[in-house]
Design a protein around this motif. Structure first.
Motif, PDB file in Angstrom:
ATOM      1  N   TRP A  27      36.469  49.464-135.477  1.00  0.00           N
ATOM      2  CA  TRP A  27      36.035  50.757-136.018  1.00  0.00           C
ATOM      3  C   TRP A  27      36.320  50.858-137.513  1.00  0.00           C
ATOM      4  O   TRP A  27      36.544  51.950-138.040  1.00  0.00           O
ATOM      5  CB  TRP A  27      36.708  51.918-135.290  1.00  0.00           C
ATOM      6  CG  TRP A  27      36.432  52.007-133.845  1.00  0.00           C
ATOM      7  CD1 TRP A  27      35.215  52.117-133.230  1.00  0.00           C
ATOM      8  CD2 TRP A  27      37.386  51.975-132.790  1.00  0.00           C
ATOM      9  NE1 TRP A  27      35.366  52.149-131.876  1.00  0.00           N
ATOM     10  CE2 TRP A  27      36.683  52.061-131.582  1.00  0.00           C
ATOM     11  CE3 TRP A  27      38.773  51.864-132.753  1.00  0.00           C
ATOM     12  CZ2 TRP A  27      37.308  52.050-130.347  1.00  0.00           C
ATOM     13  CZ3 TRP A  27      39.398  51.856-131.532  1.00  0.00           C
ATOM     14  CH2 TRP A  27      38.671  51.954-130.346  1.00  0.00           C
ATOM     15  N   GLY A  28      36.365  49.711-138.221  1.00  0.00           N
ATOM     16  CA  GLY A  28      36.622  49.747-139.646  1.00  0.00           C
ATOM     17  C   GLY A  28      38.058  50.049-140.007  1.00  0.00           C
ATOM     18  O   GLY A  28      38.354  50.415-141.150  1.00  0.00           O
ATOM     19  N   ARG A  29      38.984  49.915-139.074  1.00  0.00           N
ATOM     20  CA  ARG A  29      40.390  50.192-139.341  1.00  0.00           C
ATOM     21  C   ARG A  29      41.251  49.139-138.680  1.00  0.00           C
ATOM     22  O   ARG A  29      40.767  48.334-137.885  1.00  0.00           O
ATOM     23  CB  ARG A  29      40.773  51.581-138.826  1.00  0.00           C
ATOM     24  CG  ARG A  29      40.532  51.765-137.324  1.00  0.00           C
ATOM     25  CD  ARG A  29      40.929  53.150-136.877  1.00  0.00           C
ATOM     26  NE  ARG A  29      40.202  54.168-137.607  1.00  0.00           N
ATOM     27  CZ  ARG A  29      40.569  55.447-137.672  1.00  0.00           C
ATOM     28  NH1 ARG A  29      41.666  55.835-137.060  1.00  0.00           N
ATOM     29  NH2 ARG A  29      39.855  56.315-138.332  1.00  0.00           N
ATOM     30  N   GLN A  30      42.542  49.151-138.993  1.00  0.00           N
ATOM     31  CA  GLN A  30      43.452  48.147-138.447  1.00  0.00           C
ATOM     32  C   GLN A  30      44.457  48.780-137.503  1.00  0.00           C
ATOM     33  O   GLN A  30      45.016  49.850-137.777  1.00  0.00           O
ATOM     34  CB  GLN A  30      44.193  47.417-139.563  1.00  0.00           C
ATOM     35  CG  GLN A  30      45.189  46.376-139.045  1.00  0.00           C
ATOM     36  CD  GLN A  30      45.804  45.547-140.139  1.00  0.00           C
ATOM     37  OE1 GLN A  30      45.096  44.967-140.961  1.00  0.00           O
ATOM     38  NE2 GLN A  30      47.130  45.473-140.170  1.00  0.00           N
ATOM     39  N   VAL A  31      44.695  48.114-136.378  1.00  0.00           N
ATOM     40  CA  VAL A  31      45.697  48.510-135.401  1.00  0.00           C
ATOM     41  C   VAL A  31      46.683  47.351-135.272  1.00  0.00           C
ATOM     42  O   VAL A  31      46.280  46.182-135.218  1.00  0.00           O
ATOM     43  CB  VAL A  31      45.041  48.808-134.036  1.00  0.00           C
ATOM     44  CG1 VAL A  31      46.094  49.064-132.974  1.00  0.00           C
ATOM     45  CG2 VAL A  31      44.103  50.006-134.144  1.00  0.00           C
ATOM     46  N   ASP A  32      47.975  47.657-135.238  1.00  0.00           N
ATOM     47  CA  ASP A  32      48.996  46.623-135.052  1.00  0.00           C
ATOM     48  C   ASP A  32      49.297  46.471-133.566  1.00  0.00           C
ATOM     49  O   ASP A  32      49.515  47.469-132.853  1.00  0.00           O
ATOM     50  CB  ASP A  32      50.267  46.990-135.810  1.00  0.00           C
ATOM     51  CG  ASP A  32      50.058  46.982-137.312  1.00  0.00           C
ATOM     52  OD1 ASP A  32      49.400  46.053-137.807  1.00  0.00           O
ATOM     53  OD2 ASP A  32      50.536  47.913-137.987  1.00  0.00           O
TER      54      ASP A  32
END
Length: 356
Positions: free
Chosen positions: A318-323
């Motif tokens: 979704w155009g974002r980063q998740v750790d």
């Protein structure tokens, strides 16, 4: 004046009398041909509901009566139809995800930048029961804790009609959307040999003004088919699902499969790969979203289920980063942390509470 009220009463009686026929009118399937016709008519500027000019010359009360009758029909047919589209059309998107909190948005066509994840350890998947705690903290600092449960067990060996041995993955996930607490129940069947998706059923209750929304999906080759229905109230036959899945975006996974998916991959300090998360597929913008994953570090983290050595993986979607933290010993998902929208939506953390 009395004559006008009498005619309005007659119109109400007429409207009440034709309601069963109006409700029985079949809703056209959302085919590509129908969408093309609608878009072409809009471009041509021919979105006309009432005639621009009436050649028939009659007494004024006849024209008024015809307009009132048309208005009644529009109120009975057009407005409820628009409300149904708003409730189960544009909003019929996957409401939550183990990996994030946004609705899916299908990206533009293009080849993935990373090679697809190689599921060379499919046999590492095993029966288990997992519980996760989701901690959501809004921008005011107010926190809420919700529970996600996940069960992996041997499934129906004939779910695809070919006697394929399967895993059945059952997930229950509580989440909050627009102040409404919802329970999502998902049952997923995957082939044991290669972990390809076979069948999926999703139930969310409540869902906006409905007591429950139901999504049934079947995966075969490069397509996904199925149907969406609702309960309380029912929308009858519901809405069909028929979408194409791009072969170059394999492997595909669903939200329920996400916590155990990387158990089948051989993780290492330099590991990277891509996969594709499948949505509800009721509307075109909720069919799938690709994930890009890279191991970016190693951490020892403590969660309610214990203390574990983990690979830290950066996941872009979704155009974002998740750790994301996966246990080194077997690749099981231990923790997810998302603060990519902290300023407007707060933070979101999911941690392993127990594993059996």
């Amino acid at each position: 004046m009395n004559l006008l009220f009498w005619r309005r009463s007659r119109l109400r009686a007429f409207a009440d009398g034709i309601q069963p026929e109006l409700r029985a009118v079949a809703t056209p399937e959302p085919t590509d041909e129908l969408l093309h016709r609608i878009l072409m008519s809009r471009q041509a500027g021919t979105r006309v509901i009432l005639p621009l000019r009436v050649d028939e010359r009659g007494r004024p009360w006849r024209r008024v009566s015809a307009a009132i009758a048309m208005a009644v029909v529009l109120l009975l047919v057009v407005l409820p139809a628009r409300r149904r589209v708003r409730d189960i059309g544009e909003d019929a998107t996957s409401p939550s995800s183990f990996l994030g909190q946004m609705a899916f948005a299908q990206p533009a066509d293009g080849a993935p930048r990373l090679p697809g994840v190689r599921l060379e350890r499919a046999s590492a998947i095993r029966p288990m029961r997992l519980e996760y705690t989701r901690r959501v903290r809004d921008t005011s600092g107010r926190a809420r804790e919700l529970v996600i449960s996940l069960t992996v067990e041997a499934g129906n060996a004939d779910v695809d009609g070919e006697g394929t041995p399967t895993w059945r993955i059952i997930s229950q996930d509580r989440h909050v959307v627009a102040g409404q607490e919802r329970l999502k129940h998902e049952t997923l069947y995957v082939a044991q040999a290669d972990l390809r998706l076979l069948r999926r059923a999703i139930h969310v209750s409540p869902y906006r003004r409905f007591q429950r929304i139901n999504i049934g999906q079947r995966f075969q080759d490069d397509s996904i088919t199925g149907r969406m229905t609702t309960d309380g109230p029912s929308i009858g036959a519901g809405r069909g699902i028929a979408r194409q899945l791009r072969p170059e975006l394999t492997p595909y996974l669903s939200d329920a499969f996400a916590p155990v998916f990387l158990m089948a991959a051989s993780l290492s300090p330099s590991w990277k790969g891509s996969a594709t998360l499948v949505g509800w597929a009721v509307i075109p913008r909720d069919v799938y979203v690709p994930l890009e994953m890279r191991v970016v570090g190693e951490d020892r983290i403590r969660v309610p289920a214990g203390e574990f050595d983990c690979w830290r993986i950066a996941i872009r979607l979704w155009g974002r980063q998740v750790d994301y933290w996966a246990r080194k010993s077997d690749g099981l998902g231990i923790r997810v942390y998302d603060e990519s929208d902290k300023a407007t939506a707060g933070t979101r953390e999911t941690v392993l509470r127990s594993v059996r």
